[in-house]
Design an enzyme around this catalytic site. Structure first.
Site, PDB file in Angstrom:
ATOM      1  N   LYS A  82      34.774  68.016  69.578  1.00 51.23           N
ATOM      2  CA  LYS A  82      33.449  67.693  70.066  1.00 51.23           C
ATOM      3  C   LYS A  82      33.291  66.199  70.408  1.00 51.23           C
ATOM      4  O   LYS A  82      34.161  65.384  70.112  1.00 51.23           O
ATOM      5  CB  LYS A  82      32.410  68.107  69.011  1.00 51.23           C
ATOM      6  CG  LYS A  82      32.469  69.606  68.692  1.00 51.23           C
ATOM      7  CD  LYS A  82      32.338  70.465  69.944  1.00 51.23           C
ATOM      8  CE  LYS A  82      32.205  71.945  69.668  1.00 51.23           C
ATOM      9  NZ  LYS A  82      33.428  72.600  69.177  1.00 51.23           N
TER      10      LYS A  82
HETATM   11  C1  LIG Z   1      28.618  76.192  71.446  1.00 53.65           C
HETATM   12  C2  LIG Z   1      29.213  76.167  70.079  1.00 53.65           C
HETATM   13  N1  LIG Z   1      28.486  76.575  69.031  1.00 53.65           N
HETATM   14  C3  LIG Z   1      28.977  76.548  67.775  1.00 53.65           C
HETATM   15  C4  LIG Z   1      30.244  76.101  67.508  1.00 53.65           C
HETATM   16  C5  LIG Z   1      30.776  76.116  66.113  1.00 53.65           C
HETATM   17  O1  LIG Z   1      31.034  74.810  65.673  1.00 53.65           O
HETATM   18  P1  LIG Z   1      31.898  74.533  64.351  1.00 53.65           P
HETATM   19  O2  LIG Z   1      33.337  74.596  64.729  1.00 53.65           O
HETATM   20  O3  LIG Z   1      31.492  73.163  63.920  1.00 53.65           O
HETATM   21  O4  LIG Z   1      31.512  75.581  63.363  1.00 53.65           O
HETATM   22  C6  LIG Z   1      31.045  75.648  68.569  1.00 53.65           C
HETATM   23  C7  LIG Z   1      32.416  75.167  68.325  1.00 53.65           C
HETATM   24  O5  LIG Z   1      33.313  75.278  69.127  1.00 53.65           O
HETATM   25  C8  LIG Z   1      30.519  75.683  69.884  1.00 53.65           C
HETATM   26  O6  LIG Z   1      31.232  75.261  70.931  1.00 53.65           O
END
Ligand SMILES: Cc1ncc(COP(=O)(O)O)c(C=O)c1O
Length: 439
Positions: free
Chosen positions: A220
């Site tokens: 990210k």
């Molecule tokens: C749009 C979106 N929502 C939620 C997530 C979940 O994030 P995390 O990996 O921090 O749980 C991601 C991760 O790729 C994402 O791209």
């Protein structure tokens, strides 16, 4: 024998002093951390020499609470709340956790429906199921974010929230989506996993809906390896999310007080962020402006040099000023040409990729979410699907969002790096132009 005077009665204490003892975390753990950074061998030797001179080095308290030193996690929360422009911010261990804590805080549970976009990482939909609720999949349009028209069509008497995803760093159409949500008295959860620091009409993403959920996983804009943040202006939602994130062990002003209001006490999970992640997240948050200006500058440089032939269009960006700039997406007239152009661009060295191919598994597109489409359960109770009457269960089909698969199959995505030089951007734009001119 004379009985000794008890200390409570003024006698001598049996234990005069305990400690200090060595900390469990010390030099060996720091060595392991140093091993993750790319020091030159000479510098590494110098650091090792310092550590050798202090073998009893006292290490940190890596738990955010009861920390004798100011907590890095708490500082990151404060700093992130300021960045996003909200009153409350909760650090968690992932955006997945933030989404669950947010939905739990909103009271979402069995039998409820939450609208999610057809194009998003699966976590957005999976977390609805984790809350024993039903994910209702809605179309995306040429913004590759939720299509407001389809959202309105998908609202049912069981809808309890709309999760808007600012996909690939681009702000969704928040004016229309918020108007729909207001009309139907529904809270909006903003999934800002991919768009930290982006804005819509001057407001930071994650400060517009009831709750914002951010990811700090490695891929990210800001990252601490793993991690996440939940943002809100609502004290009650914050209190409930905070309780959910720590076994509902309650970090209210008085932790052990009776329930101040119905809905304050319940059983929760553990999504706490450690001080290791907090320290990295804090440093990353401080770099937000530098990253964003880099991404945006690179994207603008490439865009300004593009010569798009007829039939090639750019992704519609609902607010160009608020775009984080992490990628540039264009649509070609058909899927076959798109595939060819992606291969040709890659051969030119352009960091281009496709988004959708029915034959290639990718958890970002609903057609591959067989866990949802086939209504799978983790246990024999059949939840979340058994939580609604058979007649009320959604009719999932692989072709249920044809607009989404049409746009995605014609999309070329160019990854933008925040540190591209002007020459890098020129070369990438020239490579794109060269291929498009030949399509
Ligand atoms: C749009 C979106 N929502 C939620 C997530 C979940 O994030 P995390 O990996 O921090 O749980 C991601 C991760 O790729 C994402 O791209």
């Amino acid at each position: 024998m004379r009985q000794a005077i008890l200390a409570v009665n003024g006698g001598k204490r049996a234990v005069s002093k305990l400690g200090p003892y060595p900390t469990k975390i010390g030099a060996p753990e720091l060595r392991e951390l140093l091993d993750l950074w790319e020091f030159t061998p000479a510098n590494r030797r110098k650091i090792e020499a310092v550590l050798d001179r202090q073998p009893d080095l006292r290490g940190p308290h890596l738990f955010r609470y009861y920390n004798p030193r100011p907590s890095k996690v708490a500082r990151a929360e404060k700093r992130f709340a300021k960045l996003i422009g909200v009153d409350y911010c909760l650090a968690v261990n992932s955006c997945t956790s933030a989404l669950i804590a947010g939905m739990r805080a909103l009271g979402i549970g069995m039998g409820d429906e939450v609208i999610v976009p057809a194009y998003t990482f699966f976590a957005t939909a999976a977390t609805v199921g984790v809350c024993n609720a039903i994910p209702v999949i809605a179309e995306v349009d040429d913004t590759l974010t939720l299509d407001p028209k389809d959202v309105e069509r998908k609202i049912s008497p069981r809808t309890r929230a709309i999760t808007v995803v600012h996909m690939r760093g681009v702000p969704a159409q928040m004016d229309k989506l918020m108007a729909i949500a207001r009309r139907h008295k529904l809270p909006v959860i903003e999934d800002v996993a991919q768009a930290a620091g982006g804005t819509y009409r001057g407001k930071k993403l994650g400060s517009i809906g009831a709750i914002g959920c951010f990811s700090f996983d490695y891929y990210k804009i800001l990252n601490s390896g793993e991690g996440g943040f939940l943002t809100t202006d609502d004290e009650w939602l914050y209190t409930r999310a905070q309780s959910w994130h720590d076994c509902a062990a309650c970090w209210r002003p008085d932790r052990f007080a009776a329930e101040r209001r119905a809905g304050e006490l319940f059983c929760g999970e553990n999504y706490r962020m450690s001080e290791l992640q907090g320290a990295v997240a804090l440093a990353q948050i401080r770099k937000t402006a530098a990253y964003l200006s880099g991404y945006r500058r690179s994207k603008q440089r490439i865009l300004s040099r593009l010569a798009l032939p007829r039939g090639v269009t750019l992704q519609r960006v609902p607010d160009a000023e608020g775009d984080t700039g992490i990628c540039l997406i264009m649509f070609l007239p058909n899927a076959e040409r798109t595939k060819w152009a992606i291969t040709a661009m890659q051969a030119e060295g352009v960091p281009a990729g496709g988004i959708y191919d029915a034959k290639i598994k990718d958890w970002h597109i609903y057609t591959h979410w067989e866990h949802v489409l086939e209504m799978k359960s983790v246990a024999p109770d059949g939840l979340p699907w058994s939580g609604v009457k058979l007649a009320d269960r959604p009719q999932y089909r692989k072709d249920m969002c044809p607009q989404c698969t049409d746009y995605l199959s014609r999309a070329i995505m160019i990854d933008i790096h925040w540190a591209y030089s002007a020459a890098d951007c020129r070369a990438i734009a020239d490579g794109i132009n060269k291929v498009l001119a030949a399509t």
